[in-house]
Motif scaffolding. Structure first.
Motif, PDB file in Angstrom:
ATOM      1  N   LEU A 148      56.898  36.555  -1.020  1.00  0.00           N
ATOM      2  CA  LEU A 148      55.734  37.099  -1.159  1.00  0.00           C
ATOM      3  C   LEU A 148      55.739  38.499  -1.538  1.00  0.00           C
ATOM      4  CD1 LEU A 148      52.089  36.661   0.259  1.00  0.00           C
ATOM      5  CD2 LEU A 148      53.133  39.093   0.032  1.00  0.00           C
ATOM      6  N   VAL A 149      55.607  39.009  -2.584  1.00  0.00           N
ATOM      7  CA  VAL A 149      55.591  40.377  -3.238  1.00  0.00           C
ATOM      8  C   VAL A 149      54.375  40.945  -2.891  1.00  0.00           C
ATOM      9  CG1 VAL A 149      56.259  41.854  -5.129  1.00  0.00           C
ATOM     10  CG2 VAL A 149      57.348  39.810  -4.950  1.00  0.00           C
ATOM     11  N   PRO A 150      54.366  42.053  -2.427  1.00  0.00           N
ATOM     12  CA  PRO A 150      52.913  42.811  -1.779  1.00  0.00           C
ATOM     13  C   PRO A 150      52.139  43.395  -2.880  1.00  0.00           C
ATOM     14  CG  PRO A 150      54.626  43.294  -0.272  1.00  0.00           C
ATOM     15  CD  PRO A 150      55.256  42.622  -1.307  1.00  0.00           C
ATOM     16  N   GLU A 151      51.035  42.955  -3.146  1.00  0.00           N
ATOM     17  CA  GLU A 151      50.141  43.785  -3.897  1.00  0.00           C
ATOM     18  C   GLU A 151      49.284  44.894  -3.113  1.00  0.00           C
ATOM     19  OE1 GLU A 151      49.421  41.058  -7.812  1.00  0.00           O
ATOM     20  OE2 GLU A 151      48.042  40.969  -6.208  1.00  0.00           O
ATOM     21  N   THR A 152      48.974  44.433  -1.808  1.00  0.00           N
ATOM     22  CA  THR A 152      48.175  45.067  -0.910  1.00  0.00           C
ATOM     23  C   THR A 152      48.795  45.135   0.436  1.00  0.00           C
ATOM     24  OG1 THR A 152      46.692  43.597  -0.406  1.00  0.00           O
ATOM     25  CG2 THR A 152      46.126  45.075  -2.300  1.00  0.00           C
ATOM     26  N   MET A 153      48.604  46.356   1.236  1.00  0.00           N
ATOM     27  CA  MET A 153      49.496  46.068   2.573  1.00  0.00           C
ATOM     28  C   MET A 153      48.574  46.828   3.413  1.00  0.00           C
ATOM     29  SD  MET A 153      53.556  46.640   2.120  1.00  0.00           S
ATOM     30  CE  MET A 153      53.957  46.418   3.875  1.00  0.00           C
ATOM     31  N   GLU A 154      47.758  46.176   4.416  1.00  0.00           N
ATOM     32  CA  GLU A 154      46.912  46.984   5.478  1.00  0.00           C
ATOM     33  C   GLU A 154      47.357  47.016   6.810  1.00  0.00           C
ATOM     34  OE1 GLU A 154      42.438  46.144   7.155  1.00  0.00           O
ATOM     35  OE2 GLU A 154      42.939  45.907   5.195  1.00  0.00           O
ATOM     36  N   PHE A 155      47.258  48.071   7.302  1.00  0.00           N
ATOM     37  CA  PHE A 155      47.687  48.569   8.941  1.00  0.00           C
ATOM     38  C   PHE A 155      46.371  48.705   9.510  1.00  0.00           C
ATOM     39  CE2 PHE A 155      51.239  49.274   5.807  1.00  0.00           C
ATOM     40  CZ  PHE A 155      52.193  48.720   6.534  1.00  0.00           C
ATOM     41  N   TRP A 156      46.480  47.892  10.780  1.00  0.00           N
ATOM     42  CA  TRP A 156      45.160  48.117  11.699  1.00  0.00           C
ATOM     43  C   TRP A 156      45.871  48.668  13.027  1.00  0.00           C
ATOM     44  CZ3 TRP A 156      44.109  45.630  16.438  1.00  0.00           C
ATOM     45  CH2 TRP A 156      42.650  45.837  16.734  1.00  0.00           C
ATOM     46  N   LEU A 157      45.247  49.503  13.694  1.00  0.00           N
ATOM     47  CA  LEU A 157      45.620  50.264  14.979  1.00  0.00           C
ATOM     48  C   LEU A 157      44.439  50.023  15.604  1.00  0.00           C
ATOM     49  CD1 LEU A 157      47.528  51.604  16.832  1.00  0.00           C
ATOM     50  CD2 LEU A 157      47.035  53.728  15.418  1.00  0.00           C
ATOM     51  N   ASP A 158      44.456  49.518  16.972  1.00  0.00           N
ATOM     52  CA  ASP A 158      43.588  49.495  17.891  1.00  0.00           C
ATOM     53  C   ASP A 158      43.029  50.768  18.374  1.00  0.00           C
ATOM     54  OD1 ASP A 158      42.781  49.161  21.034  1.00  0.00           O
ATOM     55  OD2 ASP A 158      41.984  47.613  19.958  1.00  0.00           O
ATOM     56  N   ARG A 159      41.841  50.882  18.630  1.00  0.00           N
ATOM     57  CA  ARG A 159      41.464  52.135  19.192  1.00  0.00           C
ATOM     58  C   ARG A 159      40.094  51.750  20.296  1.00  0.00           C
ATOM     59  NH1 ARG A 159      44.930  56.194  18.096  1.00  0.00           N
ATOM     60  NH2 ARG A 159      45.150  56.984  16.191  1.00  0.00           N
ATOM     61  N   MET A 160      39.782  52.820  21.114  1.00  0.00           N
ATOM     62  CA  MET A 160      39.100  52.448  22.107  1.00  0.00           C
ATOM     63  C   MET A 160      37.661  52.449  21.424  1.00  0.00           C
ATOM     64  SD  MET A 160      40.248  54.760  25.396  1.00  0.00           S
ATOM     65  CE  MET A 160      38.565  54.267  26.281  1.00  0.00           C
ATOM     66  N   PHE A 161      36.752  51.444  22.086  1.00  0.00           N
ATOM     67  CA  PHE A 161      35.289  51.254  21.584  1.00  0.00           C
ATOM     68  C   PHE A 161      35.327  50.792  20.301  1.00  0.00           C
ATOM     69  CE2 PHE A 161      35.486  55.251  24.266  1.00  0.00           C
ATOM     70  CZ  PHE A 161      35.175  54.841  25.757  1.00  0.00           C
ATOM     71  N   ARG A 162      36.371  49.875  19.781  1.00  0.00           N
ATOM     72  CA  ARG A 162      36.353  49.524  18.498  1.00  0.00           C
ATOM     73  C   ARG A 162      36.204  50.318  17.352  1.00  0.00           C
ATOM     74  NH1 ARG A 162      36.459  44.280  18.798  1.00  0.00           N
ATOM     75  NH2 ARG A 162      35.744  43.832  16.550  1.00  0.00           N
TER      76      ARG A 162
END
Length: 207
Positions: free
Chosen positions: A171-185
């Motif tokens: 798979l050749v990326p067109e988009t990459m999204e990074f998600w990081l948990d924080r308090m209280f959503r």
């Protein structure tokens, strides 16, 4: 810079210049902290009619040229990818409270690449690739065990070649999204989109 694993801080992390370097950092930390397979990822595909399907697979190689995994070419996932060569990947590392989403087109790896990876697999896994009609109906476990025994006898005393129905996809990326948990959503999301000229457009998303 705030540590990505720090879920108590509200200070934003800095956008990376290269999402592949950020992936390498997070992946390395996951390999050190995850109790299971840090390279496990959800692969989401859709068939020619747009019907989705998802399953867990293992990442076997990655870099600027893409993210590679291997499978039986007669499996449902391969059928989907041949009919509709676009897919999405999802990494979720619970120990770090992070996830990465990757989307883009998919292509077959060349035979030399598939041969080299297949040769590196444990022999039992190589035998299994010959014995299994992946995703096809199986009348009893004993049938599969008999086919394993037949494959073992067939290749007894010699190397196990790669089956013609077994290869890899990249798979050749067109988009990459990074998600990081924080308090209280109040999570942190950063998105990278290929600009078509070898670079990336980066920005934040509302959680």
């Amino acid at each position: 810079m705030t540590s990505p694993a720090d879920t108590t801080s509200t200070a934003p992390t800095t956008l990376a210049a290269d999402p592949f370097m950020l992936f390498d950092t997070w992946f390395g930390e996951a390999q050190a902290s995850e109790p299971g397979d840090a390279n496990a990822m959800t692969l989401a595909t859709a068939d020619a009619r747009g019907r989705p399907s998802a399953r867990m697979v293992l990442l076997k190689d990655h870099g600027p040229d893409g993210f590679t995994f291997y499978t039986n070419l007669e499996s449902r996932k391969a059928d989907d990818l041949i009919a509709n060569p676009h897919a999405a990947l999802l990494f979720h590392w619970k120990s770090l409270r992070r996830q990465i989403r990757i989307e883009g087109p998919v292509t077959r790896v060349d035979d030399a690449t598939a041969d080299a990876y297949f040769a590196s697999r444990p022999r039992d896994s190589q035998i299994g690739a010959w014995a299994s009609d992946q995703s096809r109906p199986l009348d009893a476990r004993s049938t599969f065990e008999q086919r394993i025994a037949e494959a073992e006898a067939r290749f007894a005393g010699g190397a196990v070649p790669r089956p013609p129905h077994w290869s890899g996809f990249r798979l050749v990326p067109e988009t990459m999204e990074f998600w990081l948990d924080r308090m209280f959503r109040l999570h942190e999301r950063s998105r990278y989109e290929a600009d078509g000229a070898g670079g990336w457009r980066a920005g934040y998303l509302f959680p």
